[in-house]
Design a protein around this motif. Structure first.
Motif, PDB file in Angstrom:
ATOM      1  N   UNK A   1      40.818  41.120  40.672  1.00  0.00           N
ATOM      2  CA  UNK A   1      40.065  39.936  40.268  1.00  0.00           C
ATOM      3  C   UNK A   1      40.591  38.749  41.052  1.00  0.00           C
ATOM      4  N   UNK A   2      39.687  38.028  41.678  1.00  0.00           N
ATOM      5  CA  UNK A   2      40.075  36.841  42.446  1.00  0.00           C
ATOM      6  C   UNK A   2      39.912  35.628  41.551  1.00  0.00           C
TER       7      UNK A   2
ATOM      8  N   UNK B   1      38.150  38.193  32.145  1.00  0.00           N
ATOM      9  CA  UNK B   1      37.589  39.421  32.718  1.00  0.00           C
ATOM     10  C   UNK B   1      38.610  40.555  32.677  1.00  0.00           C
ATOM     11  N   UNK B   2      39.852  40.262  33.010  1.00  0.00           N
ATOM     12  CA  UNK B   2      40.899  41.295  32.979  1.00  0.00           C
ATOM     13  C   UNK B   2      41.116  41.800  31.555  1.00  0.00           C
TER      14      UNK B   2
ATOM     15  N   UNK C   1      46.670  49.681  36.583  1.00  0.00           N
ATOM     16  CA  UNK C   1      46.899  48.248  36.552  1.00  0.00           C
ATOM     17  C   UNK C   1      45.723  47.445  37.126  1.00  0.00           C
ATOM     18  N   UNK C   2      45.696  46.167  36.733  1.00  0.00           N
ATOM     19  CA  UNK C   2      44.708  45.203  37.208  1.00  0.00           C
ATOM     20  C   UNK C   2      45.470  44.148  37.991  1.00  0.00           C
ATOM     21  N   UNK C   3      44.916  43.706  39.097  1.00  0.00           N
ATOM     22  CA  UNK C   3      45.562  42.689  39.922  1.00  0.00           C
ATOM     23  C   UNK C   3      44.732  41.418  39.888  1.00  0.00           C
TER      24      UNK C   3
ATOM     25  N   UNK D   1      45.789  31.379  44.004  1.00  0.00           N
ATOM     26  CA  UNK D   1      46.484  30.511  44.947  1.00  0.00           C
ATOM     27  C   UNK D   1      47.546  29.669  44.273  1.00  0.00           C
ATOM     28  N   UNK D   2      47.701  29.849  42.970  1.00  0.00           N
ATOM     29  CA  UNK D   2      48.690  29.066  42.232  1.00  0.00           C
ATOM     30  C   UNK D   2      50.081  29.667  42.397  1.00  0.00           C
TER      31      UNK D   2
END
Length: 76
Positions: free
Chosen positions: A8-9, A18-19, A30-32, A36-37
């Motif tokens: 997920x961007x 969403x995750x 796993x979910x990634x 940019x933080x």
């Protein structure tokens, strides 16, 4: 090399939601989350465009009391 079932961007409220929904629905982990933080994702309230707008000017107040003004001329 790590493998992710879902990438997920964005780690804002939409990305985190969403995750969580994916995992709650039984999606494999796993979910990634890509962001940019410089800090890990955290729960924060969504930002409303109403908060970014300048406040509305106050409504004019109309008094029901009649105003009178008196002027006195300065002595010569």
């Amino acid at each position: 090399m790590d493998t992710y079932e879902l990438v997920i961007i964005g780690s804002g409220p939409g990305g985190v939601g969403a995750a969580n929904a994916y995992i709650a629905a039984g999606g494999p982990t796993p979910v990634l989350l890509l962001t940019g933080e410089h800090v890990p994702p955290y729960d924060r309230p969504p930002l409303s465009k109403e908060k970014l707008r300048a406040p509305a000017p106050p409504e004019p107040h109309r008094s029901t009391r009649r105003r009178t003004s008196r002027c006195a001329s300065a002595p010569p």
